[in-house]
Scaffold this motif. Sequence first.
Motif, PDB file in Angstrom:
ATOM      1  N   GLU A 381       0.834  -1.179   0.000  1.00  9.71           N
ATOM      2  CA  GLU A 381       0.000   0.000   0.000  1.00  9.71           C
ATOM      3  C   GLU A 381       0.880   1.245   0.000  1.00  9.71           C
ATOM      4  N   GLN A 382       0.282   2.352  -0.262  1.00  6.18           N
ATOM      5  CA  GLN A 382       1.009   3.622  -0.198  1.00  6.18           C
ATOM      6  C   GLN A 382       1.079   4.060   1.265  1.00  6.18           C
ATOM      7  N   SER A 383       1.785   3.273   2.053  1.00  8.05           N
ATOM      8  CA  SER A 383       1.769   3.476   3.502  1.00  8.05           C
ATOM      9  C   SER A 383       2.548   4.697   3.960  1.00  8.05           C
ATOM     10  N   GLY A 384       3.343   5.277   3.075  1.00  8.30           N
ATOM     11  CA  GLY A 384       4.090   6.468   3.464  1.00  8.30           C
ATOM     12  C   GLY A 384       3.402   7.757   3.062  1.00  8.30           C
ATOM     13  N   SER A 385       2.203   7.643   2.496  1.00 11.96           N
ATOM     14  CA  SER A 385       1.505   8.822   2.018  1.00 11.96           C
ATOM     15  C   SER A 385       1.315   9.842   3.135  1.00 11.96           C
ATOM     16  N   GLY A 386       1.618  11.096   2.824  1.00  8.53           N
ATOM     17  CA  GLY A 386       1.473  12.161   3.806  1.00  8.53           C
ATOM     18  C   GLY A 386       2.713  12.411   4.634  1.00  8.53           C
ATOM     19  N   ARG A 387       3.667  11.474   4.610  1.00  4.41           N
ATOM     20  CA  ARG A 387       4.899  11.660   5.375  1.00  4.41           C
ATOM     21  C   ARG A 387       5.907  12.464   4.573  1.00  4.41           C
ATOM     22  N   VAL A 388       6.734  13.204   5.274  1.00  4.93           N
ATOM     23  CA  VAL A 388       7.852  13.919   4.664  1.00  4.93           C
ATOM     24  C   VAL A 388       9.136  13.296   5.188  1.00  4.93           C
ATOM     25  N   VAL A 389      10.017  12.931   4.268  1.00  2.39           N
ATOM     26  CA  VAL A 389      11.270  12.283   4.637  1.00  2.39           C
ATOM     27  C   VAL A 389      12.426  13.160   4.170  1.00  2.39           C
ATOM     28  N   GLN A 390      13.295  13.529   5.097  1.00  3.98           N
ATOM     29  CA  GLN A 390      14.485  14.323   4.803  1.00  3.98           C
ATOM     30  C   GLN A 390      15.706  13.408   4.927  1.00  3.98           C
ATOM     31  N   ILE A 391      16.448  13.272   3.856  1.00  2.79           N
ATOM     32  CA  ILE A 391      17.611  12.378   3.827  1.00  2.79           C
ATOM     33  C   ILE A 391      18.858  13.197   3.547  1.00  2.79           C
ATOM     34  N   VAL A 392      19.838  13.075   4.421  1.00  2.00           N
ATOM     35  CA  VAL A 392      21.100  13.793   4.239  1.00  2.00           C
ATOM     36  C   VAL A 392      22.121  12.816   3.653  1.00  2.00           C
ATOM     37  N   GLY A 393      22.519  13.080   2.431  1.00  2.00           N
ATOM     38  CA  GLY A 393      23.483  12.220   1.752  1.00  2.00           C
ATOM     39  C   GLY A 393      22.868  11.544   0.542  1.00  2.00           C
ATOM     40  N   ALA A 394      23.459  11.775  -0.634  1.00  2.00           N
ATOM     41  CA  ALA A 394      22.939  11.198  -1.872  1.00  2.00           C
ATOM     42  C   ALA A 394      23.845  10.097  -2.390  1.00  2.00           C
ATOM     43  N   GLY A 395      24.371   9.297  -1.464  1.00  2.00           N
ATOM     44  CA  GLY A 395      25.094   8.101  -1.858  1.00  2.00           C
ATOM     45  C   GLY A 395      24.118   6.947  -2.032  1.00  2.00           C
ATOM     46  N   PRO A 396      24.622   5.717  -2.208  1.00  2.00           N
ATOM     47  CA  PRO A 396      23.727   4.573  -2.391  1.00  2.00           C
ATOM     48  C   PRO A 396      22.731   4.389  -1.243  1.00  2.00           C
ATOM     49  N   ALA A 397      23.162   4.598   0.008  1.00  2.00           N
ATOM     50  CA  ALA A 397      22.248   4.439   1.141  1.00  2.00           C
ATOM     51  C   ALA A 397      21.131   5.469   1.080  1.00  2.00           C
ATOM     52  N   GLY A 398      21.489   6.723   0.867  1.00  2.00           N
ATOM     53  CA  GLY A 398      20.495   7.778   0.833  1.00  2.00           C
ATOM     54  C   GLY A 398      19.534   7.650  -0.332  1.00  2.00           C
TER      55      GLY A 398
END
Length: 661
Positions: A381-398
């Motif tokens: 399902e679209q279970s993350g709908s409405g959440r905001v996710v901030q990710i620091v780092g644009a490597g493979p993990a991020g």
Amino acid sequence: MIDYPHQAVLLLTPLDIAGSTAKNRLVFGPHETNLADGRAISDAHVAYYRRRAEGGAGIVITETASVHPLDWPYERSPLASQCSPGWRATAEACHRAGALAIASLGHAGMQGTSAYSQRETWAPSRIPDTVTRELGKEMESHEIAEVLEGFVGAARTARAAGMDGVEINAGQFSLVRQFMSGLTNQRSDDWGLGEDGANRLAFPKAVIARVREAGGLVGLRLSCDELAPWAGLTPESAAGVAAELALLVDYLVVVRGSIYSADATRPDSHVPAGFNLDLVGQIRAAVNGATPVVAQGSIIDPGQAEWVLDDGRADLVEMTRAQIADPDLANKLAAGDSQRVRPCLLCNQRCRVRDSRNPIVSCVVNPTTGFELTEPEAAAEQSGSGRVVQIVGAGPAGLEAARIAASAGATVHVWEVAQQTCQLVRTWTEAAGREALGAIADWLTNECEILGVEVHLGHRVTSDQVESWRSAGDAVLLCTGGERRLPEYDVADGVRVYDAIEALDGTLDLGALPDGPIVIWDPIGGPIAISIATSIAHATGGRHPISLITQDQIAGTLLSLTGDLATASTRLAQLGVSIVKHREVRAVTNEGITVLESLTGTTEVLPAAVFIDAGHRVPNHELGLGDAGDAVAPRTIYEAILEGRRRVIELVGNIRHEVHP
């Protein structure tokens, strides 16, 4: 360079094979997995094969099962007499998905081991294996009869379990091949090669005839170049062998390799993709339509696979590692999404499992591979709908975390201080033989763009910014990577020590090096230092002596896990790189590099104009403890992607599985 087509047409075309229909020409071939439950095909095996069948593979061939109980070549190698339930479940899963299910059968012969069976290995002749150094027992007539009976018994078991047929292994790690080769068969009886090899095919013909008794499809995996022309099968001699055996089987897979070249069957990225295609074309011409021919040999590009078929090199294409990386390969091609196929890097780092660690098969770019029951991909399902996710780092993990969160409907922002995504990975592509790593950086970046992830480049995040996100209720993921580790040896004032990144990113100007030796310190023993040494040797053209210091007995000892150790040593020797063994760096001064000889405790000073430390990095904790990848502990792309995926699921909550793109 060939510009391969992007649209798969012939690859997705059905093919009739002796009355059975493969829905396309895409084959998932047999390989070691370490998924067995004891020596039985396990539930994890079934899930692994089901995933590739549901992803669209036309033919799924299970891991080679030994046909005789004394043949126990590695700890979790399947034994045919214990595989019936697993084969039945695999056949049912493949058939529901429309794929043919084939059981690979074999006997490792002299290339086995006595370590698990506590019995002698069996061989055509008394010749020691080049890897284990074990001298096999020359098989007696009754033992040959036992193995032949084992083949037909295994084939009957597979057929009774619902498998569409069997594939006989006469390729790598194969008693059948050993009976065919002058490298390993020196018999003078009816099972010998005979004068001028006239009796070369006695054993394989006997195996095929017995297996035929079970009914169903019969395929043959045949080494057509043992890479040992003084006595082994050569492309010229194999052409006649293949033409004769092709009349007896329903398809033929062309491979290469022998006791002297085990790694040549499945090399890493230092060997070009599609390395076997000239051999495949030669054998197909010799077979002359008698049976379909399957191409094998690091074919990972769907465009290359399409070209193989269009050029008449083969009738089917085995893309095993490509489907380990992306089980949805065929479905994506059918949907016209070839650009979204997750790339195989040909790195062998997680899919090559035949070593003392007994790792489970997996994939650097897709850690759910091999763990389908515990890291499922199917989704949700679209279970993350409405959440905001901030990710620091644009490597493979991020980027993997961003991809998963965006797939689940979250609004995702990725913040990166560099001017490009996956900067460290892209830097490693400058090292010799590591060019393929750029494919995963491009794929992750492209997937994030498609999914609407906002990537902010050239932005250094502050602690205050992180705190403001958390105060606003955003999920925050720190994938800040690693940084240079302070040296554990003394460095004199004014002396420059370059790290591995600086050796590749242009900081070290190879065109303006000072006169004198270049010394590289490798405390890890992996691919990094060797790739740097190779790259610098090529770039400088021998103008500077290059030495690689290692604390080990051999340079790059961890390359034994990927099958590149022997060839890496050869490359270094050919380039004139000196290996300084059993040494540890203690000081770097203007006079040179002080090293400790670990066996004697003595020290010496090695001259050096340039010193490169290719050692470990440490986590970047500028914003706090990291959540995934190098920010936790610098390791490989595999851990970065796995942990990025897991951690974002924990943070966002209720994202149970990854959504298929």
